[in-house]
Design an enzyme around this catalytic site. Structure first.
Site, short mmCIF file in Angstrom:
data_model
loop_
_atom_site.label_atom_id
_atom_site.label_comp_id
_atom_site.label_asym_id
_atom_site.label_seq_id
_atom_site.Cartn_x
_atom_site.Cartn_y
_atom_site.Cartn_z
N HIS A 35 -2.87 3.62 -5.94
CA HIS A 35 -3.50 1.88 -5.83
C HIS A 35 -3.38 1.14 -6.77
CE1 HIS A 35 -5.42 -0.90 -3.21
NE2 HIS A 35 -6.47 -1.12 -4.25
N HIS B 185 -3.89 -9.14 3.01
CA HIS B 185 -5.38 -9.20 3.22
C HIS B 185 -5.65 -10.19 4.35
CE1 HIS B 185 -6.77 -7.97 -0.91
NE2 HIS B 185 -6.27 -6.87 -0.13
N ARG C 69 0.89 -1.30 -0.22
CA ARG C 69 -0.20 0.05 -0.06
C ARG C 69 0.74 1.39 -0.11
NH1 ARG C 69 -2.09 -3.69 3.83
NH2 ARG C 69 -4.26 -4.58 3.23
N LYS D 118 -2.10 -1.94 7.75
CA LYS D 118 -3.80 -1.50 7.73
C LYS D 118 -4.27 -2.86 8.69
CE LYS D 118 -7.51 -0.50 4.78
NZ LYS D 118 -8.12 -0.38 3.49
N ARG E 71 -0.71 -1.41 -7.22
CA ARG E 71 -0.82 -2.61 -6.20
C ARG E 71 -1.54 -3.55 -6.84
NH1 ARG E 71 -1.17 -4.36 -0.91
NH2 ARG E 71 -3.40 -4.76 0.00
N TYR F 66 -10.64 -10.38 -7.16
CA TYR F 66 -9.85 -10.86 -8.52
C TYR F 66 -10.29 -12.19 -8.88
CZ TYR F 66 -6.44 -7.53 -6.83
OH TYR F 66 -5.90 -6.43 -6.36
#
Length: 209
Positions: free
Chosen positions: A118, A144, A29, A54, A121, A154
């Site tokens: 972003h 994640h 990120r 995050k 990424r 995805y």
């Protein structure tokens, strides 16, 4: 970059370029990169260690390519607690400034699509998933915490990829027509992008269909 308010800005181009490379090559990120400290870099082992991410979990980033040499140059004479990426005042780089620079680079490269940090990424993850179809590894690389987030982004529209994956199952593959199986093998080889690796000469030969 012109000097502003008496501040030397000639190294800003290199700083922005290296930050762009870093995100593009690691899929981190923006704020993870902008908050990275010198002590979190392990250039000899080609990796960086992220803390306070995050999702609250620490993780490694693995680095390769020209960005390694650029990072090494960027941190010369910096202390362990200094930020790797800084602006002209040697403070944390502002996301808006980086975003504006990225848009300028995109226009200069002839890219008309809307570009933001972003997207670097997201592009990394999309390319990797299309190559591997390994959604668990994509989630791990992106950091994640909930794999459902990765899946929703995805996988859910990738019906062709899912069909090809099921066709590789040993119970099913024997029933795939020979021509279709050969085309699947050919596509799998092409997905490796061997032709992009200048160390190899890549020739595929198709005879009598």
């Amino acid at each position: 970059y012109r000097d502003r308010n008496g501040v030397d800005c000639k190294d800003l181009d290199f700083k922005y370029l290296t930050l762009t490379e870093f995100i593009a090559f690691t899929a981190c990120r923006y704020d993870e990169a902008a908050s990275l400290k010198v002590k979190q870099l392990d250039i000899d082992n080609k990796r960086a260690y992220l803390v306070n991410t995050k999702n609250g979990e620490n993780r490694f980033l693995f680095i390769n390519g020209p960005v390694i040499q650029h990072l090494a140059k960027l941190i010369v004479n910096k202390k362990p607690d200094d930020l790797v990426f800084t602006n002209s005042k040697n403070t944390k780089m502002h996301s808006g400034d980086f975003g504006n620079d990225l848009k300028k680079r995109a226009r200069k490269a002839g890219i008309k699509k809307h570009v933001n940090p972003h997207l670097l990424r997201h592009t990394y993850a999309t390319i990797y998933y299309n190559y591997s179809h390994d959604i668990a590894m994509v989630a791990t690389i992106l950091g994640h915490k909930d794999i459902q987030t990765t899946y929703d982004t995805y996988v859910h529209l990738d019906t062709e990829g899912i069909q090809q994956a099921t066709n590789r199952h040993p119970l099913i593959s024997r029933y795939i027509p020979t021509k279709e199986a050969l085309l699947n093998y050919k596509k799998a080889i092409e997905n490796l992008k061997i032709e992009d690796d200048k160390r190899f000469e890549y020739i595929i030969s198709v005879t009598d269909n």
